[in-house]
Design an enzyme around this catalytic site. Sequence first.
Site, PDB file in Angstrom:
ATOM      1  N   ASP A 159       0.827  -1.221   0.058  1.00 54.56           N
ATOM      2  CA  ASP A 159      -0.027   0.099   0.014  1.00 54.56           C
ATOM      3  C   ASP A 159       0.909   1.175   0.078  1.00 54.56           C
ATOM      4  O   ASP A 159       0.303   2.349  -0.151  1.00 54.56           O
ATOM      5  CB  ASP A 159      -1.096   0.005   1.140  1.00 54.56           C
ATOM      6  N   ASP A 463     -10.207  -6.056  11.251  1.00 59.50           N
ATOM      7  CA  ASP A 463     -10.342  -7.671  11.551  1.00 59.50           C
ATOM      8  C   ASP A 463     -11.324  -8.106  12.524  1.00 59.50           C
ATOM      9  O   ASP A 463     -12.384  -8.807  12.333  1.00 59.50           O
ATOM     10  CB  ASP A 463      -8.763  -7.973  11.894  1.00 59.50           C
TER      11      ASP A 463
END
Length: 752
Positions: A159, A463
């Site tokens: 990223d 998550d």
Amino acid sequence: METTTSSSADTTTTTNNTGGLHSVVMNPRHHILNRAFALIYLFAILVLFYNHIIKLLNSTNSFITFSISFSILISDLILAFMWTTSQPFRMRPLTRQQYPEKITKNFSNEINNFPALDIFICTADPYKEPPLNVVNTVLSVMAYDYNPIEKISIYVSDDGGSELTLFAFMEAAKFAVYWLPFCRENKIIQRSPDAYFNSNYLQNFETKKIKLMYENMKTRIEEVIERGKVDEDCINTEEELQAFTKYWTTGFSRHNHASIIQVLLESGKDKDITSHGMPNLIYFSREKNKSSPHHFKAGALNALLRVSGIMTNAPIILTLDCDMYSNDPSTPQRALCYFLDPTLRPDLAYVQFPQTFHGLNEADIYANEIKPLSITNPMGMDGLNGPNYVGTGCFFHRRAFFGPPSSFEQPEIPELFPDHVVNKPIKAHEILRRAHYVASSNYESGSNWGSKMGVRYGSLVEDYYTGYRLQCEGWKSVFCNPKRPAFLGDKPISLYDVVSQMKRWDVGLLEVALSKYSPLTFGVQSMGLVMAHCYSHYAFSPFWSIPLTLYAFIPQLTLLNGVTIFPKVSDPWFFLYVFMFLGSYGQDCLVFMSNEGTFKRWWSDQRMWMIRGLTSHLFGTIEYLTKYLGISTQGFNVTNKIVDNDQGKRYHQGIFEFGVVSPMFVILATTSIINLIAFLKSLAQIFKGDQNLDGIFIQMFISGFVVINCLPIYEAMVLRSDKGRMPTRVTIFSTCLACTLYIAFAFLLGNM
């Protein structure tokens, strides 16, 4: 179908699956004892609140007295709530056992029908997450014992869009053709090169040769990182040169660039030096621009879901942090022990392995082991609907990202359907064209990605939030905790890094706790009260800051001013406080140590619980409130994974690392000063006969307990001269703040 049950006085073992690929062990006696204790402790909580109400009714004649009593009541209410939400973890914990050796035997005629496996590894900053560490993670999973190896595809999501990271993986691809057969032929267990060469490995001509190759690769990568760019003299082929000149053009930046997809190894085409096949290895960086939200890691994972769907579309997906290398080459087979079980398959979303760290010091001073989050709580949730997703070391069923088990959320194009079969090479023009298309920055605009499909948006802890939403939809999960850790990762060795990381998690947890998807409302309706309590324990954990902050100051400041706020030792109510303290701490210690913990590490764990309450939980709550009010915050930060040599030495000696000026350390230092002065002053007054221990024992005990926990802080403030000591500015400012608080309380209490 095979079903067997065996029991003894203490345990019950149940095997219920095709071929006996896994079994479950329960301890009914522990379940009964935990539930009995919970009932007794709950009764004690109710009695405590009865006492609080009586005190409040008797303190209405003074606003200050009422405020102090009310603050203690609020603190105890939050402590009681958090204790209540922790109990479901202890009601029905499970221990599972897998038998991966049976897979080949039981499915010998279907070996080619084993599911393909896509592995997602995310990185974001080559300076905080060294590419060499990521390379070791990738090489360790490339060398899995998976037959055939060509069914594995590794996607590295960068990223940061860094040419340095791409260069590192070009070098890794060249080294892999030697490393994979070396591991296979020598039956190596530690398949991260760095971990292997730092162990007691067998030294012979072959290992010396392969180590020299690794050191040469390491040197080339480190030289490029030091330069900060990839020069032409580092590039060996025309294909490599085209990759760098095509993407890294004028105007390229990590926040504004086109998508990058570079196939470094192609299964079915690339071979190792023994002519065995190689797994796919793909470098990927999604398109970024400042006008489109990128949703941090959650956005990166969703882009990986789409790109991998176009290129390989494996039904099983492993998500892995860039610093969590594989420690056991048989790990995928352990996950398959559950995915191949037809009794679990329809509703099984994921198999979660614990997050484990290597190189912890003996006492684990920062509680990096995070045993409650990594071991004890997942075991407890496994006895219900399954553990939460912790972001790494998790095998997913791809179908779980596309709606509930009973219904299907259709993606935009047929190629993204979970059952779509890719029948073209991953380098085919049509495949790469579509992969770039689904990786575009505006692809998700107006779609259900992040809301009904994929990894869920709306929280920095993507998550936790994703696992929670999947279980709300009806999916289940399994906790797989083999004796040999499946993955090992790097731990932060600076207190600032530890609490800063936790602060970011706290912001994300509050984004869930105080949203329309709160576990207390949406969760209770979707998954039931018990599982919702488990998720509430995490979501509301930043609220620990309220009772811990109040208990860190109010008993001590009142003690300094001669005001008693707790029952005397001679008062029968005193024994209620003794029971509640010993019961809570005793249960926590027993649970911790029953899972292969030590007393030293439990002590570190409870000390870090107090430290987090005064730092990350407190400042995370403040940051969430400022964000909610529209005040600019610093947003997402990557945790630093660079290890300084001096820091490393101090860490292994069990010495706390401060070293930076931070408001969080100001609160810690102020707390330590006030508690120490309160304890010493009261002790001196007792010896002089000016004070009676009977009336102030609880306040003195609290102060003394905090003082014992703050010993590393006193050492850092006064006795140390190294770079990791408490900064002088923090000590001075904290002393002034402690004096101000003392004067303010003396004024308020003097006007009661």
